[in-house]
Design a protein around this motif. Sequence first.
Motif, PDB file in Angstrom:
ATOM      1  N   ALA A  56     -15.283  10.334  27.458  1.00 13.02           N
ATOM      2  CA  ALA A  56     -14.688   9.716  26.271  1.00 13.02           C
ATOM      3  C   ALA A  56     -14.958   8.215  26.272  1.00 13.02           C
ATOM      4  CB  ALA A  56     -13.190   9.989  26.223  1.00 13.02           C
ATOM      5  N   LEU A  57     -14.831   7.600  27.443  1.00  8.38           N
ATOM      6  CA  LEU A  57     -15.130   6.176  27.560  1.00  8.38           C
ATOM      7  C   LEU A  57     -16.606   5.896  27.308  1.00  8.38           C
ATOM      8  CD1 LEU A  57     -12.918   5.502  30.695  1.00  8.38           C
ATOM      9  CD2 LEU A  57     -12.552   4.488  28.442  1.00  8.38           C
ATOM     10  N   GLU A  58     -17.465   6.790  27.821  1.00  6.66           N
ATOM     11  CA  GLU A  58     -18.900   6.636  27.564  1.00  6.66           C
ATOM     12  C   GLU A  58     -19.210   6.739  26.069  1.00  6.66           C
ATOM     13  OE1 GLU A  58     -21.739   6.293  29.942  1.00  6.66           O
ATOM     14  OE2 GLU A  58     -19.947   5.360  30.813  1.00  6.66           O
ATOM     15  N   ASN A  59     -18.555   7.669  25.383  1.00  2.00           N
ATOM     16  CA  ASN A  59     -18.808   7.843  23.951  1.00  2.00           C
ATOM     17  C   ASN A  59     -18.368   6.635  23.139  1.00  2.00           C
ATOM     18  OD1 ASN A  59     -19.873  10.390  24.390  1.00  2.00           O
ATOM     19  ND2 ASN A  59     -17.953  11.456  23.988  1.00  2.00           N
ATOM     20  N   LEU A  60     -17.326   5.945  23.595  1.00  4.71           N
ATOM     21  CA  LEU A  60     -16.876   4.759  22.876  1.00  4.71           C
ATOM     22  C   LEU A  60     -17.925   3.653  22.882  1.00  4.71           C
ATOM     23  CD1 LEU A  60     -13.114   4.540  23.924  1.00  4.71           C
ATOM     24  CD2 LEU A  60     -13.995   4.841  21.610  1.00  4.71           C
ATOM     25  N   LYS A  61     -18.779   3.665  23.891  1.00  6.12           N
ATOM     26  CA  LYS A  61     -19.828   2.639  23.941  1.00  6.12           C
ATOM     27  C   LYS A  61     -20.754   2.733  22.738  1.00  6.12           C
ATOM     28  CE  LYS A  61     -19.822   2.129  28.966  1.00  6.12           C
ATOM     29  NZ  LYS A  61     -20.594   2.277  30.235  1.00  6.12           N
ATOM     30  N   SER A  62     -20.973   3.959  22.262  1.00  8.41           N
ATOM     31  CA  SER A  62     -21.826   4.141  21.084  1.00  8.41           C
ATOM     32  C   SER A  62     -21.158   3.640  19.810  1.00  8.41           C
ATOM     33  CB  SER A  62     -22.199   5.617  20.921  1.00  8.41           C
ATOM     34  OG  SER A  62     -21.036   6.396  20.635  1.00  8.41           O
ATOM     35  N   GLN A  63     -19.839   3.382  19.904  1.00  4.91           N
ATOM     36  CA  GLN A  63     -19.090   2.850  18.769  1.00  4.91           C
ATOM     37  C   GLN A  63     -18.894   1.338  18.875  1.00  4.91           C
ATOM     38  OE1 GLN A  63     -15.507   5.190  17.962  1.00  4.91           O
ATOM     39  NE2 GLN A  63     -16.379   6.904  19.109  1.00  4.91           N
ATOM     40  N   GLY A  64     -19.595   0.736  19.828  1.00  7.99           N
ATOM     41  CA  GLY A  64     -19.552  -0.715  19.946  1.00  7.99           C
ATOM     42  C   GLY A  64     -18.459  -1.256  20.844  1.00  7.99           C
ATOM     43  N   ILE A  65     -17.813  -0.402  21.613  1.00  6.82           N
ATOM     44  CA  ILE A  65     -16.769  -0.860  22.534  1.00  6.82           C
ATOM     45  C   ILE A  65     -17.307  -0.785  23.961  1.00  6.82           C
ATOM     46  CG2 ILE A  65     -14.474  -0.384  23.476  1.00  6.82           C
ATOM     47  CD1 ILE A  65     -13.611   0.565  20.789  1.00  6.82           C
ATOM     48  N   ALA A  66     -17.337  -1.916  24.629  1.00  5.63           N
ATOM     49  CA  ALA A  66     -17.794  -1.953  26.016  1.00  5.63           C
ATOM     50  C   ALA A  66     -16.650  -1.484  26.913  1.00  5.63           C
ATOM     51  CB  ALA A  66     -18.215  -3.368  26.393  1.00  5.63           C
ATOM     52  N   THR A  67     -16.898  -0.452  27.702  1.00  9.36           N
ATOM     53  CA  THR A  67     -15.842   0.107  28.537  1.00  9.36           C
ATOM     54  C   THR A  67     -16.162  -0.070  30.019  1.00  9.36           C
ATOM     55  OG1 THR A  67     -16.834   2.325  28.604  1.00  9.36           O
ATOM     56  CG2 THR A  67     -15.317   1.840  26.786  1.00  9.36           C
ATOM     57  N   THR A  68     -15.103  -0.250  30.806  1.00  7.19           N
ATOM     58  CA  THR A  68     -15.232  -0.297  32.256  1.00  7.19           C
ATOM     59  C   THR A  68     -14.184   0.621  32.868  1.00  7.19           C
ATOM     60  OG1 THR A  68     -13.675  -2.146  32.556  1.00  7.19           O
ATOM     61  CG2 THR A  68     -16.001  -2.704  32.185  1.00  7.19           C
ATOM     62  N   GLU A  69     -14.456   1.081  34.082  1.00  9.98           N
ATOM     63  CA  GLU A  69     -13.544   1.978  34.783  1.00  9.98           C
ATOM     64  C   GLU A  69     -13.232   1.410  36.166  1.00  9.98           C
ATOM     65  OE1 GLU A  69     -16.532   5.209  33.879  1.00  9.98           O
ATOM     66  OE2 GLU A  69     -14.673   6.397  33.862  1.00  9.98           O
ATOM     67  N   ALA A  70     -11.946   1.421  36.528  1.00 11.75           N
ATOM     68  CA  ALA A  70     -11.520   0.958  37.854  1.00 11.75           C
ATOM     69  C   ALA A  70     -10.807   2.102  38.560  1.00 11.75           C
ATOM     70  CB  ALA A  70     -10.585  -0.244  37.725  1.00 11.75           C
ATOM     71  N   PHE A  71     -11.122   2.302  39.829  1.00  8.53           N
ATOM     72  CA  PHE A  71     -10.525   3.376  40.614  1.00  8.53           C
ATOM     73  C   PHE A  71      -9.590   2.773  41.663  1.00  8.53           C
ATOM     74  CE2 PHE A  71     -14.263   5.168  38.749  1.00  8.53           C
ATOM     75  CZ  PHE A  71     -13.919   6.487  38.476  1.00  8.53           C
ATOM     76  N   HIS A  72      -8.364   3.305  41.715  1.00 13.24           N
ATOM     77  CA  HIS A  72      -7.329   2.757  42.587  1.00 13.24           C
ATOM     78  C   HIS A  72      -6.874   3.794  43.614  1.00 13.24           C
ATOM     79  CE1 HIS A  72      -6.900  -0.774  39.945  1.00 13.24           C
ATOM     80  NE2 HIS A  72      -7.041   0.086  38.952  1.00 13.24           N
ATOM     81  N   GLN A  73      -6.071   3.350  44.556  1.00 14.84           N
ATOM     82  CA  GLN A  73      -5.580   4.245  45.600  1.00 14.84           C
ATOM     83  C   GLN A  73      -4.374   5.068  45.164  1.00 14.84           C
ATOM     84  OE1 GLN A  73      -6.921   4.914  48.554  1.00 14.84           O
ATOM     85  NE2 GLN A  73      -8.618   3.508  48.217  1.00 14.84           N
ATOM     86  N   SER A  74      -3.665   4.627  44.118  1.00 14.49           N
ATOM     87  CA  SER A  74      -2.444   5.328  43.721  1.00 14.49           C
ATOM     88  C   SER A  74      -2.124   5.048  42.264  1.00 14.49           C
ATOM     89  CB  SER A  74      -1.269   4.872  44.592  1.00 14.49           C
ATOM     90  OG  SER A  74      -0.894   3.544  44.257  1.00 14.49           O
ATOM     91  N   GLY A  75      -1.178   5.830  41.733  1.00 15.45           N
ATOM     92  CA  GLY A  75      -0.703   5.587  40.383  1.00 15.45           C
ATOM     93  C   GLY A  75       0.004   4.264  40.255  1.00 15.45           C
ATOM     94  N   ASP A  76       0.731   3.869  41.294  1.00 18.80           N
ATOM     95  CA  ASP A  76       1.410   2.569  41.267  1.00 18.80           C
ATOM     96  C   ASP A  76       0.403   1.435  41.100  1.00 18.80           C
ATOM     97  OD1 ASP A  76       4.056   3.616  41.790  1.00 18.80           O
ATOM     98  OD2 ASP A  76       3.395   3.970  43.835  1.00 18.80           O
ATOM     99  N   ASP A  77      -0.746   1.542  41.768  1.00 20.36           N
ATOM    100  CA  ASP A  77      -1.777   0.513  41.645  1.00 20.36           C
ATOM    101  C   ASP A  77      -2.342   0.469  40.226  1.00 20.36           C
ATOM    102  OD1 ASP A  77      -1.511  -0.087  44.347  1.00 20.36           O
ATOM    103  OD2 ASP A  77      -3.073   1.321  44.950  1.00 20.36           O
ATOM    104  N   ALA A  78      -2.510   1.649  39.615  1.00 15.47           N
ATOM    105  CA  ALA A  78      -3.011   1.693  38.238  1.00 15.47           C
ATOM    106  C   ALA A  78      -2.009   1.063  37.275  1.00 15.47           C
ATOM    107  CB  ALA A  78      -3.305   3.137  37.828  1.00 15.47           C
ATOM    108  N   VAL A  79      -0.717   1.340  37.494  1.00 14.23           N
ATOM    109  CA  VAL A  79       0.320   0.733  36.655  1.00 14.23           C
ATOM    110  C   VAL A  79       0.267  -0.790  36.782  1.00 14.23           C
ATOM    111  CG1 VAL A  79       2.808   0.458  36.351  1.00 14.23           C
ATOM    112  CG2 VAL A  79       1.839   2.745  36.658  1.00 14.23           C
ATOM    113  N   GLN A  80       0.166  -1.281  37.993  1.00 12.56           N
ATOM    114  CA  GLN A  80       0.118  -2.732  38.195  1.00 12.56           C
ATOM    115  C   GLN A  80      -1.086  -3.352  37.498  1.00 12.56           C
ATOM    116  OE1 GLN A  80       1.079  -4.392  42.086  1.00 12.56           O
ATOM    117  NE2 GLN A  80       1.690  -2.359  42.776  1.00 12.56           N
ATOM    118  N   ALA A  81      -2.232  -2.678  37.547  1.00 12.85           N
ATOM    119  CA  ALA A  81      -3.436  -3.216  36.912  1.00 12.85           C
ATOM    120  C   ALA A  81      -3.256  -3.350  35.402  1.00 12.85           C
ATOM    121  CB  ALA A  81      -4.634  -2.303  37.224  1.00 12.85           C
TER     122      ALA A  81
END
Length: 331
Positions: free
Chosen positions: A55-80
């Motif tokens: 889904a993130l890759e498909n958004l690139k074709s719509q002009g939105i630059a997307t990035t993905e970050a991988f974390h160790q836990s859900g708490d880390d994702a919430v903080q980000a």
Amino acid sequence: MRRSTPIATRLLALLAVPAVLAGCSPSPGGEGKTTLNFSYSNAVQQTEKVPLHFALENLKSQGIATTEAFHQSGDDAVQAVVRGESDFGTANASTVFAAVRKGVPIKAVMTAYRPAYLLVAPASVADPGGLGGKRVGLQSKISSTTLYTNLALKDFPAAKPQLLIIPGSANRVQAMIAGQLDASVVQFSDWLTLRKKAPGQFHVIYDVAERNPDIIDSVIFTTSQTADSAPEYVKKFLAAVQTEYASTYRDAGKLAASIASTVPKTDPAAAKELAEESLKAKIWPADGGFSPVAVKATLDALRTSGILDAGSLPDADQCCRADLLTAGIGG
């Protein structure tokens, strides 16, 4: 083994985050916002997140630059997300709902996926009631694995297993193979590994999705400010996810190929089986999976399981925004 930071400490850290959200959030309506940063609650790509990636890759074709970050836990994702490093994230419902109840300014806006877990035990154990005295592995004290283990044991109050914290579904499977652990809730992919490396020694005693069809496993969330001030930006992202989820049910072969190409150490045969298991369990909800029934069922399960007391859970309108989903997208 990585030492987990206590949930209270992590939540306090979130609450102490400076008020930087205004500078990081999209403008009202999302006008001019051409980037989208996403945070995952896991360190590497997993089967459940594959459609999100595309889904993130498909958004690139719509002009939105997307990035993905991988974390160790859900708490880390919430903080980000709260710090403004990511615009959206995914984490298990218990982590997000507990954070909201503590005052962390986030909102769940869609079901990321439904349970993709199985409780597996030695072949000699017929059902969860046979886990008394057995060593049962959990991801952490507050996690999906704890919720599902407690739900499996709900009808067997006399069964008192030894609960051991072993982060990582794959790590728990390795511990079972080595004889250091008797049972655990594990992901589909790790059940395949266990069957291959210890044939006939273990079996499924509780299929989480089958037994709990309304429960949400993980949610997609954003900051409360983004949900309020940039609804069109949020809607565009969620519509892309919904569309990708719907497409998974139309082409199982494409899904299997996507899993094989993006999930580490997954060969085509395993990818095919993972695709079949995931589609059978219908873990990706094209309608967003955020009905009042689903949210209530999840909150009720968290209460009755005992991993979070009633005072640690928000009301449905405090934790969740279902109004940003696009109606009519289906499988």
